[in-house]
Design an enzyme around this catalytic site. Sequence first.
Site, PDB file in Angstrom:
ATOM      1  N   CYS A 157       0.871  -1.179   0.000  1.00 27.47           N
ATOM      2  CA  CYS A 157       0.000   0.000   0.000  1.00 27.47           C
ATOM      3  C   CYS A 157       0.902   1.221   0.000  1.00 27.47           C
ATOM      4  O   CYS A 157       2.097   1.115   0.245  1.00 27.47           O
ATOM      5  CB  CYS A 157      -0.902  -0.009   1.240  1.00 27.47           C
ATOM      6  N   CYS A 215      -0.050   4.232   1.771  1.00 24.58           N
ATOM      7  CA  CYS A 215      -0.437   5.263   2.747  1.00 24.58           C
ATOM      8  C   CYS A 215       0.647   5.624   3.753  1.00 24.58           C
ATOM      9  O   CYS A 215       0.729   6.758   4.189  1.00 24.58           O
ATOM     10  CB  CYS A 215      -1.740   4.918   3.444  1.00 24.58           C
ATOM     11  N   CYS A 236      -4.004   6.122   0.175  1.00 25.29           N
ATOM     12  CA  CYS A 236      -3.444   4.830  -0.220  1.00 25.29           C
ATOM     13  C   CYS A 236      -3.042   4.771  -1.690  1.00 25.29           C
ATOM     14  O   CYS A 236      -2.516   3.755  -2.148  1.00 25.29           O
ATOM     15  CB  CYS A 236      -4.440   3.715   0.095  1.00 25.29           C
ATOM     16  N   LYS A 276     -11.870  -4.893   3.190  1.00 26.09           N
ATOM     17  CA  LYS A 276     -11.257  -3.987   4.159  1.00 26.09           C
ATOM     18  C   LYS A 276     -12.186  -2.798   4.324  1.00 26.09           C
ATOM     19  O   LYS A 276     -12.421  -2.038   3.383  1.00 26.09           O
ATOM     20  CB  LYS A 276      -9.891  -3.540   3.657  1.00 26.09           C
ATOM     21  N   ARG A 327      -2.665   4.077  12.642  1.00 28.21           N
ATOM     22  CA  ARG A 327      -2.341   5.313  11.907  1.00 28.21           C
ATOM     23  C   ARG A 327      -1.485   6.240  12.753  1.00 28.21           C
ATOM     24  O   ARG A 327      -0.626   6.948  12.217  1.00 28.21           O
ATOM     25  CB  ARG A 327      -3.631   6.004  11.458  1.00 28.21           C
ATOM     26  N   ARG A 380     -10.971   7.601   4.020  1.00 30.86           N
ATOM     27  CA  ARG A 380     -10.761   6.535   3.053  1.00 30.86           C
ATOM     28  C   ARG A 380     -12.076   5.925   2.534  1.00 30.86           C
ATOM     29  O   ARG A 380     -12.100   4.837   1.991  1.00 30.86           O
ATOM     30  CB  ARG A 380      -9.926   5.421   3.674  1.00 30.86           C
ATOM     31  N   GLU A 385     -16.720  -7.901  -2.706  1.00 34.26           N
ATOM     32  CA  GLU A 385     -15.289  -7.582  -2.721  1.00 34.26           C
ATOM     33  C   GLU A 385     -14.444  -8.858  -2.647  1.00 34.26           C
ATOM     34  O   GLU A 385     -13.440  -9.003  -3.347  1.00 34.26           O
ATOM     35  CB  GLU A 385     -14.930  -6.673  -1.534  1.00 34.26           C
ATOM     36  N   LYS A 434     -11.371  -7.555   7.281  1.00 44.17           N
ATOM     37  CA  LYS A 434     -10.687  -6.640   8.196  1.00 44.17           C
ATOM     38  C   LYS A 434     -11.583  -5.462   8.516  1.00 44.17           C
ATOM     39  O   LYS A 434     -12.155  -4.897   7.585  1.00 44.17           O
ATOM     40  CB  LYS A 434      -9.408  -6.163   7.520  1.00 44.17           C
ATOM     41  N   SER A 489      -5.452  -2.886  15.000  1.00 47.84           N
ATOM     42  CA  SER A 489      -4.841  -2.127  16.081  1.00 47.84           C
ATOM     43  C   SER A 489      -5.842  -1.668  17.142  1.00 47.84           C
ATOM     44  O   SER A 489      -5.583  -1.786  18.333  1.00 47.84           O
ATOM     45  CB  SER A 489      -4.090  -0.923  15.510  1.00 47.84           C
ATOM     46  N   TYR A 514      -1.715  -8.494  16.711  1.00 50.24           N
ATOM     47  CA  TYR A 514      -0.621  -7.940  17.500  1.00 50.24           C
ATOM     48  C   TYR A 514      -0.444  -8.705  18.806  1.00 50.24           C
ATOM     49  O   TYR A 514       0.540  -8.527  19.504  1.00 50.24           O
ATOM     50  CB  TYR A 514      -0.894  -6.446  17.787  1.00 50.24           C
TER      51      TYR A 514
HETATM   52  C1  PBG Z   1      -2.550   0.195   4.991  1.00 51.09           C
HETATM   53  C2  PBG Z   1      -3.003  -0.536   6.183  1.00 51.09           C
HETATM   54  C3  PBG Z   1      -3.731  -0.062   7.308  1.00 51.09           C
HETATM   55  C4  PBG Z   1      -3.809  -1.139   8.188  1.00 51.09           C
HETATM   56  C5  PBG Z   1      -3.163  -2.212   7.588  1.00 51.09           C
HETATM   57  N1  PBG Z   1      -2.707  -1.823   6.346  1.00 51.09           N
HETATM   58  C6  PBG Z   1      -4.222   1.275   7.681  1.00 51.09           C
HETATM   59  C7  PBG Z   1      -5.328   1.968   7.041  1.00 51.09           C
HETATM   60  O1  PBG Z   1      -6.029   1.507   6.137  1.00 51.09           O
HETATM   61  O2  PBG Z   1      -5.463   3.114   7.456  1.00 51.09           O
HETATM   62  C8  PBG Z   1      -4.467  -1.100   9.529  1.00 51.09           C
HETATM   63  C9  PBG Z   1      -3.973  -2.090  10.486  1.00 51.09           C
HETATM   64  C10 PBG Z   1      -4.425  -1.925  11.876  1.00 51.09           C
HETATM   65  O3  PBG Z   1      -5.219  -1.038  12.247  1.00 51.09           O
HETATM   66  O4  PBG Z   1      -3.937  -2.727  12.684  1.00 51.09           O
HETATM   67  N2  PBG Z   1      -3.555   0.528   4.093  1.00 51.09           N
END
Ligand code: PBG
Length: 327
Positions: free
Chosen positions: A121, A123, A131, A196, A206, A218, A234, A249, A275, A314
Amino acid sequence: MATYPQLRLRRLRNTAPLRALVRETKLTTEDLIYPIFVTHGRDLRKEVTSMPGIYHLSLDNLLDEVAEIKKLGIPGVLLFGLPKQKDSLGSEAYEEHGIVQEAIHVIKQAIPDLLVITDVCLCQYTDHGHCGVLNGGYVDNDRTLELYSRTAISHVKAGADVIAPSGMMDGEIKAIRATLDHEGFNHTPIMAYSAKHASSFYGPFRLAASSSPQFGDRRSYQTDPANGRMALRELQADIDEGADIIMVKPAISYLDVIARARDRLDYPIAAYNVSGEYSMVKAAAENEWIHEETVVLEILTSIKRAGADIIVTYHAKQAARWLLNQR
Ligand code: PBG
């Protein structure tokens, strides 16, 4: 049909061995993938404020980390890079000696059989935090595809085992698959972040990656959290474009999507326990409002019960240790 009092569902719950015998879902360390943030510099091991227990690691500190991951029996890592500089085209994402490319070399040299999966990606690499590349204020889908393909090919050339595109551009799986095949990497699997969602649960990530969009959000590319059927489209679209593994996700708020995907699609399903899901548990545990071990194992088991084969989390290292102690 037996009903109470002949039927007593509690019979099978009376002892630990009986409960184990009829347990339907068994979480194992082999189900888990551990995300790692790699950064330039030396001797850095900086804890992410928004994600206690997660670190930004410089390459010299990566070896100990991956050795530990290997020893715990975790099959693979998912790499995220923090570039030296951000620019409008996210250049470091596809540089031959970018931080992720270098990290792949380091890991593969030390532990060749640890799976290295790389997030593809822009971003973290763009100064605007989106992204893809911008055209006016809009993320230009088709111009972005070429940069994703360049990023993916630079990762596999460095030794990545699996490519994980996460940008949510239309056609990204098709474009990357075509590039990989054209360059002789037709054996490299793609784990597509297919469903996603435009989720607020990415907040702590982020902050960790300073990858928040500098304007807007986004929602013009990530899926609406309200749309389960669209999520299935998707997933199907990425299968049709050549994805080998599909992903949902975040995980916890999207267990219904995982379950429906499991029913309909005969592909390996990954779920990303993101996260925000991690940090909420951490914060509550640090306050002693919940018991971290049992809550985490319950969450991960529920993600597997819903139908995920692979869980990116994590909590992988801690979960691996807890699972080891249970044996
Ligand atoms: C990149 C990406 C993101 C995450 C994984 N790959 C961030 C986003 O879309 O802002 C998020 C992972 C997480 O929150 O643990 N596009």
